[in-house]
Design a protein around this motif. Structure first.
Motif, PDB file in Angstrom:
ATOM      1  N   ALA A   5       4.906   1.055  -4.379  1.00  0.00           N
ATOM      2  CA  ALA A   5       6.174   1.602  -3.901  1.00  0.00           C
ATOM      3  C   ALA A   5       5.867   2.706  -2.898  1.00  0.00           C
ATOM      4  O   ALA A   5       4.711   3.116  -2.726  1.00  0.00           O
ATOM      5  CB  ALA A   5       7.016   2.138  -5.055  1.00  0.00           C
ATOM      6  N   ILE A   6       6.910   3.172  -2.242  1.00  0.00           N
ATOM      7  CA  ILE A   6       6.797   4.270  -1.283  1.00  0.00           C
ATOM      8  C   ILE A   6       7.770   5.361  -1.704  1.00  0.00           C
ATOM      9  O   ILE A   6       8.915   5.077  -2.068  1.00  0.00           O
ATOM     10  CB  ILE A   6       7.104   3.801   0.149  1.00  0.00           C
ATOM     11  CG1 ILE A   6       6.072   2.759   0.597  1.00  0.00           C
ATOM     12  CG2 ILE A   6       7.101   4.975   1.119  1.00  0.00           C
ATOM     13  CD1 ILE A   6       6.356   2.175   1.971  1.00  0.00           C
ATOM     14  N   ALA A   7       7.292   6.582  -1.674  1.00  0.00           N
ATOM     15  CA  ALA A   7       8.132   7.728  -2.023  1.00  0.00           C
ATOM     16  C   ALA A   7       7.979   8.790  -0.947  1.00  0.00           C
ATOM     17  O   ALA A   7       6.962   8.849  -0.247  1.00  0.00           O
ATOM     18  CB  ALA A   7       7.747   8.288  -3.391  1.00  0.00           C
ATOM     19  N   GLU A  10      12.909  -0.680  -0.866  1.00  0.00           N
ATOM     20  CA  GLU A  10      12.509  -1.517   0.266  1.00  0.00           C
ATOM     21  C   GLU A  10      13.711  -1.953   1.095  1.00  0.00           C
ATOM     22  O   GLU A  10      13.605  -2.127   2.311  1.00  0.00           O
ATOM     23  CB  GLU A  10      11.748  -2.741  -0.244  1.00  0.00           C
ATOM     24  CG  GLU A  10      11.187  -3.608   0.868  1.00  0.00           C
ATOM     25  CD  GLU A  10      10.268  -4.690   0.352  1.00  0.00           C
ATOM     26  OE1 GLU A  10       9.776  -5.485   1.182  1.00  0.00           O
ATOM     27  OE2 GLU A  10      10.045  -4.747  -0.874  1.00  0.00           O
ATOM     28  N   GLU A  11      14.864  -2.097   0.449  1.00  0.00           N
ATOM     29  CA  GLU A  11      16.054  -2.510   1.193  1.00  0.00           C
ATOM     30  C   GLU A  11      16.480  -1.465   2.223  1.00  0.00           C
ATOM     31  O   GLU A  11      17.042  -1.807   3.266  1.00  0.00           O
ATOM     32  CB  GLU A  11      17.216  -2.769   0.227  1.00  0.00           C
ATOM     33  CG  GLU A  11      17.004  -3.950  -0.705  1.00  0.00           C
ATOM     34  CD  GLU A  11      16.197  -3.571  -1.931  1.00  0.00           C
ATOM     35  OE1 GLU A  11      15.736  -2.405  -1.997  1.00  0.00           O
ATOM     36  OE2 GLU A  11      16.006  -4.432  -2.817  1.00  0.00           O
ATOM     37  N   SER A  12      16.200  -0.196   1.932  1.00  0.00           N
ATOM     38  CA  SER A  12      16.626   0.860   2.849  1.00  0.00           C
ATOM     39  C   SER A  12      15.605   1.160   3.937  1.00  0.00           C
ATOM     40  O   SER A  12      15.935   1.821   4.921  1.00  0.00           O
ATOM     41  CB  SER A  12      16.910   2.148   2.060  1.00  0.00           C
ATOM     42  OG  SER A  12      15.741   2.588   1.388  1.00  0.00           O
ATOM     43  N   ARG A  36       7.022  -2.914   5.652  1.00  0.00           N
ATOM     44  CA  ARG A  36       6.298  -3.936   6.397  1.00  0.00           C
ATOM     45  C   ARG A  36       5.061  -3.340   7.071  1.00  0.00           C
ATOM     46  O   ARG A  36       3.986  -3.956   7.084  1.00  0.00           O
ATOM     47  CB  ARG A  36       7.225  -4.563   7.437  1.00  0.00           C
ATOM     48  CG  ARG A  36       6.658  -5.830   8.085  1.00  0.00           C
ATOM     49  CD  ARG A  36       7.646  -6.435   9.063  1.00  0.00           C
ATOM     50  NE  ARG A  36       8.920  -6.734   8.422  1.00  0.00           N
ATOM     51  CZ  ARG A  36      10.058  -6.100   8.696  1.00  0.00           C
ATOM     52  NH1 ARG A  36      10.087  -5.140   9.603  1.00  0.00           N
ATOM     53  NH2 ARG A  36      11.177  -6.424   8.079  1.00  0.00           N
ATOM     54  N   MET A  37       5.198  -2.134   7.604  1.00  0.00           N
ATOM     55  CA  MET A  37       4.065  -1.490   8.253  1.00  0.00           C
ATOM     56  C   MET A  37       2.963  -1.166   7.246  1.00  0.00           C
ATOM     57  O   MET A  37       1.774  -1.378   7.505  1.00  0.00           O
ATOM     58  CB  MET A  37       4.518  -0.205   8.944  1.00  0.00           C
ATOM     59  CG  MET A  37       3.408   0.502   9.699  1.00  0.00           C
ATOM     60  SD  MET A  37       3.863   2.161  10.222  1.00  0.00           S
ATOM     61  CE  MET A  37       3.905   3.007   8.648  1.00  0.00           C
ATOM     62  N   VAL A  38       3.348  -0.672   6.070  1.00  0.00           N
ATOM     63  CA  VAL A  38       2.359  -0.326   5.049  1.00  0.00           C
ATOM     64  C   VAL A  38       1.650  -1.581   4.549  1.00  0.00           C
ATOM     65  O   VAL A  38       0.421  -1.587   4.354  1.00  0.00           O
ATOM     66  CB  VAL A  38       3.039   0.426   3.887  1.00  0.00           C
ATOM     67  CG1 VAL A  38       2.083   0.585   2.715  1.00  0.00           C
ATOM     68  CG2 VAL A  38       3.528   1.788   4.356  1.00  0.00           C
ATOM     69  N   ARG A  39       2.390  -2.656   4.348  1.00  0.00           N
ATOM     70  CA  ARG A  39       1.756  -3.901   3.900  1.00  0.00           C
ATOM     71  C   ARG A  39       0.829  -4.459   4.979  1.00  0.00           C
ATOM     72  O   ARG A  39      -0.222  -5.031   4.668  1.00  0.00           O
ATOM     73  CB  ARG A  39       2.832  -4.931   3.540  1.00  0.00           C
ATOM     74  CG  ARG A  39       3.607  -4.581   2.280  1.00  0.00           C
ATOM     75  CD  ARG A  39       4.337  -5.788   1.730  1.00  0.00           C
ATOM     76  NE  ARG A  39       5.090  -5.427   0.533  1.00  0.00           N
ATOM     77  CZ  ARG A  39       6.398  -5.288   0.484  1.00  0.00           C
ATOM     78  NH1 ARG A  39       7.127  -5.498   1.573  1.00  0.00           N
ATOM     79  NH2 ARG A  39       7.007  -4.952  -0.634  1.00  0.00           N
ATOM     80  N   ASP A  40       1.213  -4.299   6.236  1.00  0.00           N
ATOM     81  CA  ASP A  40       0.344  -4.753   7.315  1.00  0.00           C
ATOM     82  C   ASP A  40      -0.955  -3.950   7.329  1.00  0.00           C
ATOM     83  O   ASP A  40      -2.042  -4.512   7.525  1.00  0.00           O
ATOM     84  CB  ASP A  40       1.074  -4.615   8.653  1.00  0.00           C
ATOM     85  CG  ASP A  40       0.200  -5.059   9.822  1.00  0.00           C
ATOM     86  OD1 ASP A  40      -0.132  -6.259   9.883  1.00  0.00           O
ATOM     87  OD2 ASP A  40      -0.154  -4.202  10.660  1.00  0.00           O
TER      88      ASP A  40
END
Length: 219
Positions: free
Chosen positions: A120-122, A96-98, A104-108
């Motif tokens: 997580a995102i991969a 998330e730091e990178s 933020r877009m995915v959580r929105d």
């Protein structure tokens, strides 16, 4: 039909299919236990003097041996399924730091669709996007939230457990190269919506069962 209505219909269909899978699993367990139940009835009947005679003795031996074989076979299949490791597509996890804007877009999107956010995102080189379950015990523990400052509120443990159980969102890296933000949101919205059904206990149990069978067959 609205987008939310489509998500609800998809969740209902997914739960229906999951219940069908669980019914098949339950019936398979019942069939495996049926010879053992018959053997118990015959043994109890013989010990109480109700089912006595040469024919009953032979039947008791045959059914007992059959029950033992079926139970051993069922235990072997269950052990293989439990120890099988579901296949995981080669991906690169994005911290998330990178990529804070991407997270933020995915959580929105998840908030707008009223579904749990992916854990997580991969990234994958494929031109595709999907949700991938990585909560299997042989895949190791889920990623730890490094932003925990020890000041969690009363509902924070439940949210953390929900996030840990949520699947990983795999995004094709070509999407990030070629698409604008609006286009990327449109592509990811139906994928993110799948985290809602995946959090349902029946659907999660059915998916674990199917993935275990797939992994066992692929061994």
């Amino acid at each position: 039909m609205t987008g939310i209505g489509g998500v609800e219909m998809g969740a209902l269909a997914a739960r229906t299919r999951a219940l069908a899978v669980l019914r098949v699993r339950s019936r398979a367990v019942a069939v495996a236990l049926l010879p053992a139940a018959a053997a118990v009835i015959l043994l109890v009947g013989g010990s109480t003097g109700h089912l006595v005679g040469g024919g009953w003795d032979v039947l008791r031996r045959v059914v007992s041996v059959l029950a033992l074989c079926v139970l051993l076979a069922a235990a072997g299949v269950a052990l293989v399924v439990a120890r099988s490791r579901p296949a995981v597509t080669p991906t690169v996890t994005v911290a998330e730091e990178s990529a804070p804007d991407l997270y933020r877009m995915v959580r929105d999107l998840a908030d707008r669709l009223d579904v749990p956010a992916p854990s997580a995102i991969a990234l994958t080189p494929d031109c595709d996007s999907w949700l991938e379950e990585r909560a299997h015990p042989r895949h190791g523990p889920p990623p730890v939230d490094r932003h925990d400052d020890g000041l969690s509120g009363p509902g924070e443990p439940a949210r953390r457990r929900s996030a840990a159980a949520a699947p990983v969102l795999v995004i094709g890296s070509p999407f990030l190269w070629w698409m604008r933000v609006g286009e990327l949101r449109a592509v990811l919205a139906p994928v993110v919506a799948g985290t809602g059904p995946s959090a349902h206990p029946d659907i999660a149990a059915a998916r674990r069962f199917i993935r275990g069978l797939d992994a066992a067959v692929a061994r």
